[in-house]
Design an enzyme around this catalytic site. Structure first.
Site, PDB file in Angstrom:
ATOM      1  N   LYS A  22      -3.480   2.040   7.276  1.00  0.00           N
ATOM      2  CA  LYS A  22      -3.813   1.992   5.839  1.00  0.00           C
ATOM      3  C   LYS A  22      -5.325   2.076   5.619  1.00  0.00           C
ATOM      4  CE  LYS A  22      -4.378  -2.038   3.469  1.00  0.00           C
ATOM      5  NZ  LYS A  22      -5.429  -2.228   2.479  1.00  0.00           N
ATOM      6  N   ASN A  23      -6.078   1.224   6.327  1.00  0.00           N
ATOM      7  CA  ASN A  23      -7.500   1.124   6.005  1.00  0.00           C
ATOM      8  C   ASN A  23      -8.305   2.334   6.479  1.00  0.00           C
ATOM      9  OD1 ASN A  23      -7.079  -1.163   4.553  1.00  0.00           O
ATOM     10  ND2 ASN A  23      -7.686  -2.571   6.184  1.00  0.00           N
ATOM     11  N   CYS A 117      -6.679  -7.160  -3.072  1.00  0.00           N
ATOM     12  CA  CYS A 117      -6.223  -8.531  -2.822  1.00  0.00           C
ATOM     13  C   CYS A 117      -7.289  -9.536  -3.243  1.00  0.00           C
ATOM     14  CB  CYS A 117      -5.916  -8.714  -1.334  1.00  0.00           C
ATOM     15  SG  CYS A 117      -4.492  -7.787  -0.790  1.00  0.00           S
ATOM     16  N   ARG A 122     -15.747 -10.670  -3.588  1.00  0.00           N
ATOM     17  CA  ARG A 122     -15.814  -9.425  -2.807  1.00  0.00           C
ATOM     18  C   ARG A 122     -16.931  -8.543  -3.363  1.00  0.00           C
ATOM     19  NH1 ARG A 122      -9.814  -7.328  -1.142  1.00  0.00           N
ATOM     20  NH2 ARG A 122     -11.067  -6.334   0.480  1.00  0.00           N
ATOM     21  N   ASP A 306      -7.305  -9.841   9.037  1.00  0.00           N
ATOM     22  CA  ASP A 306      -6.057  -9.285   8.494  1.00  0.00           C
ATOM     23  C   ASP A 306      -4.830  -9.682   9.316  1.00  0.00           C
ATOM     24  OD1 ASP A 306      -7.585  -8.198   6.523  1.00  0.00           O
ATOM     25  OD2 ASP A 306      -7.567  -6.154   7.316  1.00  0.00           O
ATOM     26  N   ARG A 398       1.898  -2.376  -0.782  1.00  0.00           N
ATOM     27  CA  ARG A 398       0.602  -1.674  -0.784  1.00  0.00           C
ATOM     28  C   ARG A 398       0.202  -1.253   0.624  1.00  0.00           C
ATOM     29  NH1 ARG A 398      -3.660  -5.092  -2.200  1.00  0.00           N
ATOM     30  NH2 ARG A 398      -4.709  -3.327  -1.280  1.00  0.00           N
TER      31      ARG A 398
END
Ligand code: EPU
Length: 419
Positions: A22-23, A117, A122, A306, A398
């Site tokens: 994903k990232n 999230c 952030r 994560d 997601r």
């Protein structure tokens, strides 16, 4: 509204195939904006963040052809606007990569502040610092970011903190800049290497990705006209590795790069699990109660934040009291309250949590506060005795492709229910 219902306890057994990261994918898609032409991307995870990324690119003028659920061809020859759609960019964090890519390609972008999230503050000050050092004017007003530059000029940028997002974003903006950019104190995550590999395949000149000094020699243009396959998701792989340990199961996790999983492997061995490394697959099994362990989350190659909630499930069932120190995010222990509803004994104070191991977890209705918290609750529901209902699963969708199908295929009793 949908929920996941998991009935346990189950020992997970069998094989699971890992999807694309994903990232990495959420950065590679905006990176295509730098190309004046087409490219094909394979091994995209079929998750909602990717679908939204594609919608944003289409709104900017890109043409996307889907070959199957994991492969697209994208034509970014003719971009039609420099205003990104706020309703879509506010839905996830990685929408900030539009800034670096559009600054590089069009010299201008207007975009809403990113969503994502809720893990505490952030900030994006390091992204902005990088863009400004390259010569852009950046302002943030009423929830919008405006960035503009005539021609970006390569320079030296020292990152005050190790940031995945800022490293990638600055790398994107520097690809078409004039001259050489050096990013010092860069993050080293595998997805940073993957984004650099993608850009180099399309014609960029980036060296040193995966170390803490990245050098980008600006090129005139990226021609694309190539195919790239996204790296396997090390967090999804780590999630299944920890699910094997928590459930005292035995899983063969296929299509992963085991080199990316070394910190997770080390911790699994420390708690008494077993690991067999095949290079592109890893077998993890455990036949006893895990031992306590202490964990501190760190940037790669340290233990990833994560996977912190997922290993939290393992430690909540361990022999003795374990301590997790979360050093990346201010607020990543929200899941511990949900685990406590299931019988865990966890107390958290700021960025430290104490896990007093218990013998069993019990099914309960719980809420997924964020993506990885949701994955941890799926593992907890599989170990727990009785029925666990997991709400707010849009967070899980997601980032995890077909999570319930993958868990069901290895023995979990899990179903998705629409209410
Ligand atoms: N930070 C700043 N200023 C900045 C940028 C970051 O102070 O300009 C701080 C953050 O507040 C945090 C630390 O630096 O304390 C690290 O943040 P980083 O920028 O590395 O995180 P990110 O790029 O926003 C990515 C992943 C996260 C993952 C972190 C850390 C994406 C889209 N997201 O976030 O993934 O937790 O790196 O590895 O790549 C997830 O997948 O569940 C997830 C949250």
């Amino acid at each position: 509204m949908e929920k996941l219902v998991v009935t346990g306890p189950t020992r997970l057994k069998g094989e699971v195939e890992i999807s694309g990261a994903k990232n990495a994918a959420v950065a590679i898609l905006p990176a295509t904006l730098l190309i004046n032409g087409t490219c094909t991307i394979e091994n995209l995870p079929n998750i909602s963040d990717i679908k939204i990324s594609c919608e944003i690119l289409e709104k900017l003028g890109a043409k996307i052809t889907w070959h199957n659920k994991n492969c697209i061809t994208i034509d970014t020859s003719h971009l039609t606007t420099t205003k990104a759609p706020m309703d879509l960019t506010s839905k996830f964090r990685a929408s900030y990569y539009i800034i670096g890519a559009m600054l590089g390609r069009m010299g201008e972008i207007e975009v809403g502040m990113p969503g994502g999230c809720k893990l505490g503050a952030r900030p994006i000050d390091q992204h902005i610092k990088g863009f400004e050092l390259l010569g852009a004017n950046v302002s943030v007003e009423k929830g919008k970011i405006y960035a503009k530059a005539n021609k970006l000029q390569g320079t030296s940028i020292y990152m005050d903190i190790v940031s995945v997002g800022a490293t990638i974003n600055v790398m994107l903006s520097a690809v078409l800049a004039k001259g050489t950019t050096v990013i010092d104190n860069a993050a080293k995550e595998p997805h940073i290497v993957d984004v650099a590999n993608f850009l180099n395949t399309m014609g960029a000149d980036i060296r040193g990705a995966g170390t803490d000094v990245i050098k980008i020699n600006g090129v005139e243009k990226l021609c694309g006209n190539a195919t790239y396959s996204v790296v396997p998701d090390q967090i999804e792989a780590g999630t299944f590795m920890l699910a094997a340990v928590a459930t005292k199961g035995d899983l063969l996790i296929k299509n992963c790069i085991t080199k990316h999983l070394e910190s997770t492997t080390a911790k699994i061995l420390e708690v008494g699990g077993n690991v067999e490394d095949f290079g592109d697959a890893i077998r993890v099994w455990c036949d006893k109660k895990p031992c306590k362990a202490n964990i501190k989350t760190l940037p790669y190659p340290g233990f990833p934040t994560d996977l912190q909630p997922q290993i939290g499930v393992v430690l909540s069932l361990a022999n003795g009291t374990s301590i997790i120190n979360e050093s990346i995010w201010d607020s990543r222990f929200q899941y511990t309250e949900e685990l406590n509803k299931m019988g865990a004994k966890i107390t958290s104070h700021g960025k430290t949590a104490f896990f007093e191991g218990v013998d069993k977890l019990y099914g309960a209705p719980v809420c997924s506060s964020d993506l990885r918290a949701g994955a941890a609750l799926v593992i907890a529901g599989t170990v727990a005795e009785g029925m666990t209902e997991i709400y707010n699963i849009e967070h899980i969708d997601r980032g995890y492709e077909n999570i319930e199908e993958k868990f069901r295929n290895i023995g979990a009793n899990i179903k998705r229910i629409s209410e």
